[in-house]
Design a protein around this motif. Structure first.
Motif, mmCIF file in Angstrom:
data_model
loop_
_atom_site.group_PDB
_atom_site.id
_atom_site.type_symbol
_atom_site.label_atom_id
_atom_site.label_comp_id
_atom_site.label_asym_id
_atom_site.label_seq_id
_atom_site.Cartn_x
_atom_site.Cartn_y
_atom_site.Cartn_z
ATOM 1 N N UNK A 156 43.226 18.864 76.672
ATOM 2 C CA UNK A 156 43.948 19.698 76.419
ATOM 3 C C UNK A 156 45.470 19.447 76.692
ATOM 4 N N UNK A 157 46.433 20.200 76.281
ATOM 5 C CA UNK A 157 47.693 19.836 76.472
ATOM 6 C C UNK A 157 48.222 20.025 78.020
ATOM 7 N N UNK A 158 47.911 20.832 78.796
ATOM 8 C CA UNK A 158 48.312 20.936 79.999
ATOM 9 C C UNK A 158 47.567 22.065 80.634
ATOM 10 N N UNK A 159 47.857 22.454 82.072
ATOM 11 C CA UNK A 159 47.192 23.250 82.973
ATOM 12 C C UNK A 159 45.991 22.746 83.401
ATOM 13 N N UNK A 160 45.356 23.551 84.251
ATOM 14 C CA UNK A 160 44.051 23.028 85.067
ATOM 15 C C UNK A 160 42.919 22.468 83.797
ATOM 16 N N UNK A 161 42.912 22.916 82.589
ATOM 17 C CA UNK A 161 42.095 22.485 81.455
ATOM 18 C C UNK A 161 42.366 20.894 81.486
ATOM 19 N N UNK A 162 43.707 20.636 81.472
ATOM 20 C CA UNK A 162 43.830 19.003 81.239
ATOM 21 C C UNK A 162 43.135 18.239 82.358
ATOM 22 N N UNK A 163 43.138 18.803 83.526
ATOM 23 C CA UNK A 163 42.286 18.115 84.744
ATOM 24 C C UNK A 163 40.998 18.172 84.415
ATOM 25 N N UNK A 164 40.331 19.084 84.023
ATOM 26 C CA UNK A 164 38.988 19.371 83.740
ATOM 27 C C UNK A 164 38.362 18.235 82.658
#
Length: 274
Positions: free
Chosen positions: A157-165
């Motif tokens: 994912x491009x950003x946010x917590x979804x990137x970390x997931x």
């Protein structure tokens, strides 16, 4: 924006202050306006706009636009700078410029780093791709190319917590590919920093030849997209990306060819009509 002028604001007439206010609050629209369009928009005469340009120390309206360009950030400025490189936009001149950018990219390309990138992609257990904004299109294209060759590849994912997931799955023997043509984004910093603890390798497509140590990936591939204030095309990055995909296919040899052939057979079986 807040345009800085050599003429104090107190010395401007009411009409000139109106022009300045419009430039500060509608910078993009101003940059794409002719002197006639601006005068009509502000219900002033062309002569008043011309006098304003001279009053603030500019030779003419074109010089006033150049002054605004120098002080303005943003994509509209880059596009205007590109369009202003001739009397009018020429697709032939544009394509010639892209050819020059490709030549610069080829000249700057390190064969050693390119070979390392090919080897890293072919030997990685999994490949994670990250692109943001316009660079997301490059991540999508590389995802398409590598998946057809049978590599285990996924988009972050491009950003946010979804990137970390998504990033939490990357570990040793994996490769994270990022696109960082201008300044390194917050997400890019995360990808590089986390590699030190997670153990994965990093490959970056970059637009700068000199990078601080903390912004360098394990492998860097340079693609030239023009000067800082130009509209930045993806022609050179896309060509470099395709070169990398072809080199990976060659490196995989019969294994890569068999994967493509298997995919072709599946398409004929399940989508006989195309």
């Amino acid at each position: 924006m807040d345009l800085h002028l050599p003429t104090p604001a107190g010395e401007l007439t009411r009409a000139e202050q109106k022009i300045l206010d419009y430039i500060n609050t509608n910078t993009d629209a101003f940059l794409f306006s002719s002197i006639g369009q601006l005068a009509q928009q502000l219900e002033l005469s062309d002569a008043t706009v011309s006098r304003f340009a001279r009053h603030v120390g500019c030779r003419d309206f074109k010089a006033l636009k150049s002054l605004v360009l120098e002080q303005s950030p943003g994509p509209a400025v880059k596009l205007t700078t590109t369009l202003s490189q001739g009397d009018h936009f020429s697709p032939q001149a544009w394509l010639e410029r892209q050819r020059a950018y490709l030549e610069t990219t080829a000249h700057q390309l390190s064969s050693e780093e390119f070979g390392q990138a090919v080897e890293a992609l072919c030997s990685a257990r999994r490949v994670f791709l990250h692109g943001k904004n316009a660079s997301a299109s490059m991540a999508q294209l590389l995802h398409f190319r590598l998946r057809r060759l049978g590599l285990q590849v996924s988009l972050l994912p491009s950003g946010g917590s979804e990137l970390l997931e998504g990033l939490s799955q990357a570990a040793e023997k994996d490769l994270v590919v990022l696109f960082s043509f201008s300044k390194l984004s917050r997400e890019g910093r995360i990808l590089l920093k986390h590699s030190r603890s997670a153990g994965y390798r990093t490959l970056a497509f970059v637009g700068r030849t000199c990078l601080p140590a903390e912004e360098r990936a394990d492998i860097g591939l340079f693609a030239y997209r023009g000067t800082e204030k130009e509209y930045h095309s993806m022609a050179a990055p896309a060509a470099l990306l395709d070169a990398l995909a072809v080199a990976v296919a060659e490196r995989l040899g019969t294994e890569g060819a068999q994967r493509l052939q298997s995919l072709h057979r599946m398409k004929k079986d399940y989508f006989p009509d195309g």
